[in-house]
Write a protein that holds these residues in place. Structure first.
Motif, mmCIF file in Angstrom:
data_model
loop_
_atom_site.group_PDB
_atom_site.id
_atom_site.type_symbol
_atom_site.label_atom_id
_atom_site.label_comp_id
_atom_site.label_asym_id
_atom_site.label_seq_id
_atom_site.Cartn_x
_atom_site.Cartn_y
_atom_site.Cartn_z
ATOM 1 N N TYR A 75 0.656 -1.483 -0.119
ATOM 2 C CA TYR A 75 -0.081 -0.155 0.334
ATOM 3 C C TYR A 75 1.244 1.518 0.066
ATOM 4 O O TYR A 75 0.559 2.363 -0.427
ATOM 5 C CB TYR A 75 -0.715 -0.009 1.266
ATOM 6 C CG TYR A 75 -2.234 0.835 1.092
ATOM 7 C CD1 TYR A 75 -2.601 1.349 -0.579
ATOM 8 C CD2 TYR A 75 -1.689 1.681 2.779
ATOM 9 C CE1 TYR A 75 -4.125 2.588 0.462
ATOM 10 C CE2 TYR A 75 -3.248 2.282 2.693
ATOM 11 C CZ TYR A 75 -4.114 2.893 1.421
ATOM 12 O OH TYR A 75 -4.885 3.473 1.475
ATOM 13 N N TYR A 76 1.908 1.115 0.577
ATOM 14 C CA TYR A 76 3.029 2.153 1.058
ATOM 15 C C TYR A 76 3.637 2.375 -0.207
ATOM 16 O O TYR A 76 3.429 3.910 -1.020
ATOM 17 C CB TYR A 76 4.099 2.507 1.522
ATOM 18 C CG TYR A 76 5.108 2.865 2.323
ATOM 19 C CD1 TYR A 76 5.230 3.793 3.029
ATOM 20 C CD2 TYR A 76 6.564 2.390 1.283
ATOM 21 C CE1 TYR A 76 6.073 5.148 3.043
ATOM 22 C CE2 TYR A 76 7.369 3.791 1.484
ATOM 23 C CZ TYR A 76 6.746 4.882 2.387
ATOM 24 O OH TYR A 76 8.612 5.623 2.067
ATOM 25 N N GLN A 77 3.685 1.241 -0.917
ATOM 26 C CA GLN A 77 4.856 1.546 -2.810
ATOM 27 C C GLN A 77 3.449 2.523 -3.590
ATOM 28 O O GLN A 77 3.923 2.741 -4.082
ATOM 29 C CB GLN A 77 5.359 0.207 -3.040
ATOM 30 C CG GLN A 77 5.726 -0.031 -3.933
ATOM 31 C CD GLN A 77 6.647 -1.044 -4.654
ATOM 32 O OE1 GLN A 77 5.582 -2.539 -3.534
ATOM 33 N NE2 GLN A 77 7.580 -1.253 -5.193
ATOM 34 N N SER A 78 2.173 1.960 -3.383
ATOM 35 C CA SER A 78 1.176 1.850 -4.350
ATOM 36 C C SER A 78 1.060 3.646 -4.008
ATOM 37 O O SER A 78 0.580 4.449 -5.336
ATOM 38 C CB SER A 78 -0.097 1.534 -4.281
ATOM 39 O OG SER A 78 -1.054 1.915 -3.052
ATOM 40 N N LYS A 79 0.853 4.205 -2.648
ATOM 41 C CA LYS A 79 0.825 5.525 -2.459
ATOM 42 C C LYS A 79 1.851 6.214 -3.284
ATOM 43 O O LYS A 79 1.937 7.387 -3.915
ATOM 44 C CB LYS A 79 0.438 6.103 -0.950
ATOM 45 C CG LYS A 79 -0.839 5.499 -0.350
ATOM 46 C CD LYS A 79 -1.563 6.531 -0.987
ATOM 47 C CE LYS A 79 -3.076 5.972 -0.304
ATOM 48 N NZ LYS A 79 -4.228 6.533 -0.948
ATOM 49 N N GLY A 80 3.480 6.076 -2.716
ATOM 50 C CA GLY A 80 4.498 6.300 -3.397
ATOM 51 C C GLY A 80 4.648 6.179 -5.133
ATOM 52 O O GLY A 80 4.685 7.356 -5.381
ATOM 53 N N ASN A 81 3.736 5.336 -5.686
ATOM 54 C CA ASN A 81 3.548 5.762 -6.809
ATOM 55 C C ASN A 81 2.738 6.679 -7.919
ATOM 56 O O ASN A 81 3.041 7.428 -8.550
ATOM 57 C CB ASN A 81 3.474 4.129 -7.409
ATOM 58 C CG ASN A 81 4.649 3.083 -7.214
ATOM 59 O OD1 ASN A 81 5.620 3.779 -7.444
ATOM 60 N ND2 ASN A 81 3.767 1.816 -7.814
ATOM 61 N N LYS A 82 1.394 6.751 -7.025
ATOM 62 C CA LYS A 82 0.385 8.322 -6.927
ATOM 63 C C LYS A 82 1.322 9.397 -6.091
ATOM 64 O O LYS A 82 0.868 10.067 -7.495
ATOM 65 C CB LYS A 82 -0.556 7.628 -6.169
ATOM 66 C CG LYS A 82 -1.667 6.830 -6.275
ATOM 67 C CD LYS A 82 -2.249 6.318 -6.078
ATOM 68 C CE LYS A 82 -3.451 4.708 -5.989
ATOM 69 N NZ LYS A 82 -4.732 5.355 -4.917
ATOM 70 N N GLN A 83 2.458 9.499 -5.858
ATOM 71 C CA GLN A 83 3.277 10.758 -5.138
ATOM 72 C C GLN A 83 3.815 11.349 -6.706
ATOM 73 O O GLN A 83 4.033 12.053 -7.134
ATOM 74 C CB GLN A 83 3.826 10.100 -3.833
ATOM 75 C CG GLN A 83 4.063 11.639 -3.525
ATOM 76 C CD GLN A 83 5.658 11.924 -2.559
ATOM 77 O OE1 GLN A 83 5.208 10.642 -1.465
ATOM 78 N NE2 GLN A 83 6.391 12.905 -2.312
ATOM 79 N N ASN A 84 4.861 9.694 -6.958
ATOM 80 C CA ASN A 84 5.207 10.232 -8.194
ATOM 81 C C ASN A 84 4.413 10.787 -9.233
ATOM 82 O O ASN A 84 5.574 11.780 -9.995
ATOM 83 C CB ASN A 84 6.250 9.107 -8.164
ATOM 84 C CG ASN A 84 7.184 8.656 -7.573
ATOM 85 O OD1 ASN A 84 7.388 9.233 -6.476
ATOM 86 N ND2 ASN A 84 7.758 6.868 -7.487
#
Length: 190
Positions: A75-84
């Motif tokens: 979930y953290y990684q998916s939020k990071g992708n969205k942030q990017n």
């Protein structure tokens, strides 16, 4: 009894009269010893099984928590992708669209911090459960060692009964004492 105070015993009377005196006391002692050792062994066996179950429960809980932590990291990684993507959108967009992308990027960054905190907490709990499992398995091994010593003591008692060697009885008691010492270590979680 006759009037001349002359008394004749039959074989059965003699056996009954002396049954409590001078019977096979050695065999009786070994029988009682074996019964005591079997009872102690049953208690040690129960404790060994209980600690093994505890170890498995802690290990299972660690696995469940590990899965939850992995889910949080995904979930953290998916939020990071969205942030990017939001940051890329901000960099590539025209001036009037940029604030929306920047707000999204800031929101994703803040959400990631909460997710990271929860994932770190779950991983700490995984470590605790794994340690509890290891401790319980160590205690289980102590109980198993104690039970093995008691079983050896019972075997020595049986050999003692067959050979009627007193030194074997001492060996059985010594082995039982060693098993009891191992059980004391298990109780102390050492």
């Amino acid at each position: 009894m006759s009037g001349d105070h002359f008394h004749v015993h039959g074989p059965h009377d003699h056996a009954v009269e002396h049954a409590g005196h001078g019977g096979d006391n050695f065999s009786s002692q070994i029988a009682v010893m074996t019964a005591i050792l079997a009872t102690v062994g049953a208690l040690f066996s129960y404790e060994g099984g209980a600690t093994q179950n505890d170890a498995m429960l802690h290990k299972n809980q660690a696995a469940i928590l590990k899965t939850e932590a992995a889910n949080q990291w995904a979930y953290y990684q998916s939020k990071g992708n969205k942030q990017n993507l939001a940051e890329l959108g901000s960099a590539l967009s025209v001036e009037d669209k940029r604030p929306k992308f920047e707000a999204d990027a800031a929101r994703y960054k803040a959400e990631k911090e909460e997710i990271k905190k929860k994932a770190d907490e779950l991983e700490a709990r995984v470590k605790e459960e794994d340690e509890l499992s290891e401790q319980a398995m160590h205690v289980h091994h102590r109980w198993a060692q104690a039970m093995t010593a008691i079983q050896i003591a019972i075997s020595l008692a049986a050999i003692t009964l067959l050979t009627r060697k007193k030194w074997l009885q001492y060996g059985a008691w010594g082995t039982a004492a060693f098993g009891s010492a191992l059980a004391a270590l298990a109780l102390a979680h050492i």
